[in-house]
Design a protein around this motif. Structure first.
Motif, PDB file in Angstrom:
ATOM      1  N   UNK A 236       0.237 -14.933  13.982  1.00  0.00           N
ATOM      2  CA  UNK A 236      -1.065 -15.104  14.641  1.00  0.00           C
ATOM      3  C   UNK A 236      -2.225 -15.155  13.667  1.00  0.00           C
ATOM      4  N   UNK A 237      -2.002 -14.682  12.434  1.00  0.00           N
ATOM      5  CA  UNK A 237      -3.095 -14.575  11.472  1.00  0.00           C
ATOM      6  C   UNK A 237      -3.911 -13.308  11.642  1.00  0.00           C
ATOM      7  N   UNK A 238      -3.495 -12.417  12.546  1.00  0.00           N
ATOM      8  CA  UNK A 238      -4.247 -11.195  12.808  1.00  0.00           C
ATOM      9  C   UNK A 238      -4.179 -10.257  11.603  1.00  0.00           C
ATOM     10  N   UNK A 239      -5.348  -9.726  11.201  1.00  0.00           N
ATOM     11  CA  UNK A 239      -5.407  -8.740  10.129  1.00  0.00           C
ATOM     12  C   UNK A 239      -5.035  -7.384  10.696  1.00  0.00           C
ATOM     13  N   UNK A 240      -3.965  -6.776  10.169  1.00  0.00           N
ATOM     14  CA  UNK A 240      -3.449  -5.517  10.693  1.00  0.00           C
ATOM     15  C   UNK A 240      -3.928  -4.303   9.913  1.00  0.00           C
ATOM     16  N   UNK A 241      -4.195  -4.471   8.628  1.00  0.00           N
ATOM     17  CA  UNK A 241      -4.557  -3.331   7.784  1.00  0.00           C
ATOM     18  C   UNK A 241      -5.296  -3.838   6.556  1.00  0.00           C
ATOM     19  N   UNK A 242      -6.300  -3.075   6.137  1.00  0.00           N
ATOM     20  CA  UNK A 242      -6.996  -3.335   4.878  1.00  0.00           C
ATOM     21  C   UNK A 242      -7.060  -2.046   4.088  1.00  0.00           C
ATOM     22  N   UNK A 243      -6.496  -2.046   2.880  1.00  0.00           N
ATOM     23  CA  UNK A 243      -6.539  -0.889   2.007  1.00  0.00           C
ATOM     24  C   UNK A 243      -7.680  -1.031   1.022  1.00  0.00           C
ATOM     25  N   UNK A 244      -8.576  -0.051   0.999  1.00  0.00           N
ATOM     26  CA  UNK A 244      -9.734  -0.090   0.109  1.00  0.00           C
ATOM     27  C   UNK A 244      -9.753   1.157  -0.753  1.00  0.00           C
ATOM     28  N   UNK A 245     -10.458   1.075  -1.862  1.00  0.00           N
ATOM     29  CA  UNK A 245     -10.564   2.209  -2.771  1.00  0.00           C
ATOM     30  C   UNK A 245     -10.699   1.791  -4.224  1.00  0.00           C
ATOM     31  N   UNK A 246     -10.287   0.572  -4.548  1.00  0.00           N
ATOM     32  CA  UNK A 246     -10.459   0.072  -5.920  1.00  0.00           C
ATOM     33  C   UNK A 246     -11.884  -0.455  -6.102  1.00  0.00           C
ATOM     34  N   UNK A 247     -12.432  -0.270  -7.302  1.00  0.00           N
ATOM     35  CA  UNK A 247     -13.727  -0.876  -7.607  1.00  0.00           C
ATOM     36  C   UNK A 247     -13.594  -2.089  -8.516  1.00  0.00           C
ATOM     37  N   UNK A 248     -12.342  -2.476  -8.788  1.00  0.00           N
ATOM     38  CA  UNK A 248     -12.053  -3.726  -9.478  1.00  0.00           C
ATOM     39  C   UNK A 248     -10.839  -4.358  -8.801  1.00  0.00           C
ATOM     40  N   UNK A 249     -10.352  -5.479  -9.339  1.00  0.00           N
ATOM     41  CA  UNK A 249      -9.294  -6.229  -8.682  1.00  0.00           C
ATOM     42  C   UNK A 249      -7.948  -5.523  -8.695  1.00  0.00           C
ATOM     43  N   UNK A 250      -7.091  -5.904  -7.728  1.00  0.00           N
ATOM     44  CA  UNK A 250      -5.702  -5.441  -7.690  1.00  0.00           C
ATOM     45  C   UNK A 250      -4.837  -6.513  -8.351  1.00  0.00           C
ATOM     46  N   UNK A 251      -4.145  -6.157  -9.413  1.00  0.00           N
ATOM     47  CA  UNK A 251      -3.375  -7.120 -10.196  1.00  0.00           C
ATOM     48  C   UNK A 251      -1.928  -7.238  -9.748  1.00  0.00           C
ATOM     49  N   UNK A 252      -1.426  -6.207  -9.059  1.00  0.00           N
ATOM     50  CA  UNK A 252      -0.025  -6.209  -8.631  1.00  0.00           C
ATOM     51  C   UNK A 252       0.129  -5.127  -7.570  1.00  0.00           C
ATOM     52  N   UNK A 253       1.231  -5.171  -6.842  1.00  0.00           N
ATOM     53  CA  UNK A 253       1.544  -4.100  -5.893  1.00  0.00           C
ATOM     54  C   UNK A 253       3.035  -4.069  -5.659  1.00  0.00           C
ATOM     55  N   UNK A 254       3.511  -2.978  -5.074  1.00  0.00           N
ATOM     56  CA  UNK A 254       4.896  -2.875  -4.660  1.00  0.00           C
ATOM     57  C   UNK A 254       4.947  -2.256  -3.276  1.00  0.00           C
ATOM     58  N   UNK A 255       5.984  -2.597  -2.513  1.00  0.00           N
ATOM     59  CA  UNK A 255       6.137  -2.148  -1.134  1.00  0.00           C
ATOM     60  C   UNK A 255       7.342  -1.220  -1.061  1.00  0.00           C
ATOM     61  N   UNK A 256       7.181  -0.073  -0.404  1.00  0.00           N
ATOM     62  CA  UNK A 256       8.297   0.854  -0.242  1.00  0.00           C
ATOM     63  C   UNK A 256       8.375   1.313   1.207  1.00  0.00           C
ATOM     64  N   UNK A 257       9.489   1.969   1.537  1.00  0.00           N
ATOM     65  CA  UNK A 257       9.716   2.561   2.856  1.00  0.00           C
ATOM     66  C   UNK A 257       9.489   1.544   3.982  1.00  0.00           C
ATOM     67  N   UNK A 258      10.087   0.363   3.781  1.00  0.00           N
ATOM     68  CA  UNK A 258      10.027  -0.708   4.787  1.00  0.00           C
ATOM     69  C   UNK A 258       8.606  -1.066   5.175  1.00  0.00           C
ATOM     70  N   UNK A 259       7.716  -1.015   4.193  1.00  0.00           N
ATOM     71  CA  UNK A 259       6.352  -1.438   4.435  1.00  0.00           C
ATOM     72  C   UNK A 259       5.401  -0.331   4.809  1.00  0.00           C
ATOM     73  N   UNK A 260       5.895   0.904   4.925  1.00  0.00           N
ATOM     74  CA  UNK A 260       5.010   2.004   5.303  1.00  0.00           C
ATOM     75  C   UNK A 260       4.077   2.394   4.165  1.00  0.00           C
ATOM     76  N   UNK A 261       4.537   2.186   2.914  1.00  0.00           N
ATOM     77  CA  UNK A 261       3.702   2.510   1.770  1.00  0.00           C
ATOM     78  C   UNK A 261       3.468   1.271   0.910  1.00  0.00           C
ATOM     79  N   UNK A 262       2.223   1.092   0.514  1.00  0.00           N
ATOM     80  CA  UNK A 262       1.830   0.046  -0.415  1.00  0.00           C
ATOM     81  C   UNK A 262       1.236   0.728  -1.638  1.00  0.00           C
TER      82      UNK A 262
END
Length: 425
Positions: free
Chosen positions: A385-411
């Motif tokens: 649908x294109x619906x935004x489900x979650x936005x994680x904020x807290x960085x004051x500069x760019x995010x260069x990489x990420x990893x997903x764990x616990x079937x998507x519960x943790x980013x």
């Protein structure tokens, strides 16, 4: 080789100031100074007034300090370029511009320190764990690569071997099931090694020199058995090569003039799903290849009418692995995320964020897409649908990489300011 192994040093163990973790321990600590367990604000530049000698001119610098992360890790003293999670333990590795790598846990608040990876002379930019979790590979921009082996609990990582074949390593890719890894270099070369646990050594399987410019990416294609080791690599020179790693021969090579109708796209990203391979170019070109035949199924110019040609670069690709949802997500420097119908190769949705996309990944075989950006945010969308489900904020500069764990519960993110945030959704 045995003398060399005997002389190898362990990954640095925690000092007395750092608590040595029990990997199975679930910590219940919280930060005393912050009830919400948020990263401490940088108080010397958050709000700044400049009083000039003459007049009452004031300049205020405002920084958005909103933060919905669960916890954070801040031992790095420079940008964090890469992050990846252990396949079996609640632990991640982060590598940064301070030439250091850290292993730390993600199941406790705050995280528990596991150990430091040293001896790199330049920024650690890539690596990974093997599928069984036994080995850790780290690589830097000075061409130095290290392999570490863990004990059974994952609390200690001992140096297993090291390589320094090239001037600069651009990426590392690890076979999804077998103890092989590959890395590409700025001179266009591609190298494949086996981790031989029985002989306690790294065995070179192949080195290829058919690319004339930087080798920017590669993927292993799982074979029918251990006698089938296939790697596909891409280059800045516009070539795509399918390698038989055991013989060093090419199964096919695609070139700009012959196969891409004269379009010389500097390829920068590659991802596969089954026998289909997607490659993305710095010029915005997207091509889909049938790996069984080596034929190009389609080539698409993703964007037009951009102010800066650099905005065209395809920085991220991710296939939706749900058999009922035929989607490929394509992320660009422009901040656009294009969701292509993989049956007709038409754009189904166009999502947009405020800055360059740095990574995209679907959560397992779900339609939920995770994306990070240089705007300092990490997102979850429902790709249907294109619906935004979650936005994680807290960085004051760019995010260069990420990893997903616990079937998507943790980013878990890798921030350009040297902080890694753990988001729980």
């Amino acid at each position: 080789m045995s003398d060399q192994v005997d002389q190898q040093q362990n990954a640095q163990e925690p000092t007395e100031q750092d608590e040595f973790i029990d990997i199975n321990e679930v910590g219940e600590e919280v930060y005393e100074d912050d009830e919400n367990n948020q990263p401490p604000p940088e108080d010397d530049e958050d709000d700044m007034e400049i009083n000039e000698e003459e007049g009452e001119n004031h300049e205020t610098l405002e920084i958005d300090m909103s933060n919905n992360s669960w916890t954070y890790f801040d031992k790095h003293e420079d940008s964090i370029f890469t992050i990846f999670s252990h396949p079996k333990l609640p632990m991640v590795f982060t590598g940064g511009g301070d030439n250091l790598g850290y292993l730390w846990t993600i199941h406790s608040q705050p995280p528990k320190f596991v150990g430091t990876i040293e001896n790199h002379k330049e920024s650690i930019i890539s690596g990974g764990f093997t599928n069984d979790g036994k080995f850790l590979i780290t690589a830097d921009m000075n061409g130095f690569l290290q392999v570490f082996k863990s004990n059974k609990t994952g609390e200690k990582w001992n140096l297993f071997g090291e390589l320094n074949e090239v001037d600069e390593i651009l990426f590392v890719t690890i076979h999804p099931t077998l103890p092989f890894f590959a890395f590409g270099a700025n001179d266009g070369s591609i190298w494949v090694y086996q981790i031989d646990e029985n002989n306690k050594s790294l065995i070179q399987i192949m080195s290829g020199f058919s690319h004339t410019l930087e080798c920017n990416g590669a993927i292993f294609i799982p074979g029918k058995d251990e006698n089938d080791l296939t790697l596909i690599s891409i280059s800045e020179d516009g070539t795509v090569i399918n390698w038989n790693c055991f013989t060093g021969q090419t199964n096919y090579k695609l070139q700009p003039n012959d196969d891409f109708k004269g379009v010389e796209s500097p390829w920068v990203t590659i991802k596969n799903y089954g026998n289909l391979i997607a490659i993305g170019g710095r010029d915005g070109q997207l091509s889909i290849i049938n790996n069984d035949t080596g034929k190009i199924l389609t080539s698409i110019k993703t964007l037009d009418n951009v102010e800066d040609i650099a905005e065209l670069s395809i920085e991220a690709l991710s296939w939706c692995k749900n058999k009922n949802i035929n989607l490929l997500a394509v992320g660009l420097v422009s901040g656009d995320i294009l969701l292509f119908d993989t049956q007709q190769w038409k754009i189904r949705k166009n999502l947009k964020v405020d800055d360059a996309i740095t990574k995209l990944e679907f959560i397992n075989d779900t339609p939920i897409l995770v994306g990070s950006s240089m705007d300092g945010k990490i997102y979850k969308w429902d790709s249907r649908t294109g619906e935004l489900l979650f936005t994680g904020v807290g960085h004051n500069m760019g995010i260069l990489d990420f990893t997903i764990t616990e079937n998507g519960k943790k980013l878990i993110t890798a921030g350009d300011e040297g902080v890694s945030l753990v988001f729980v959704d």
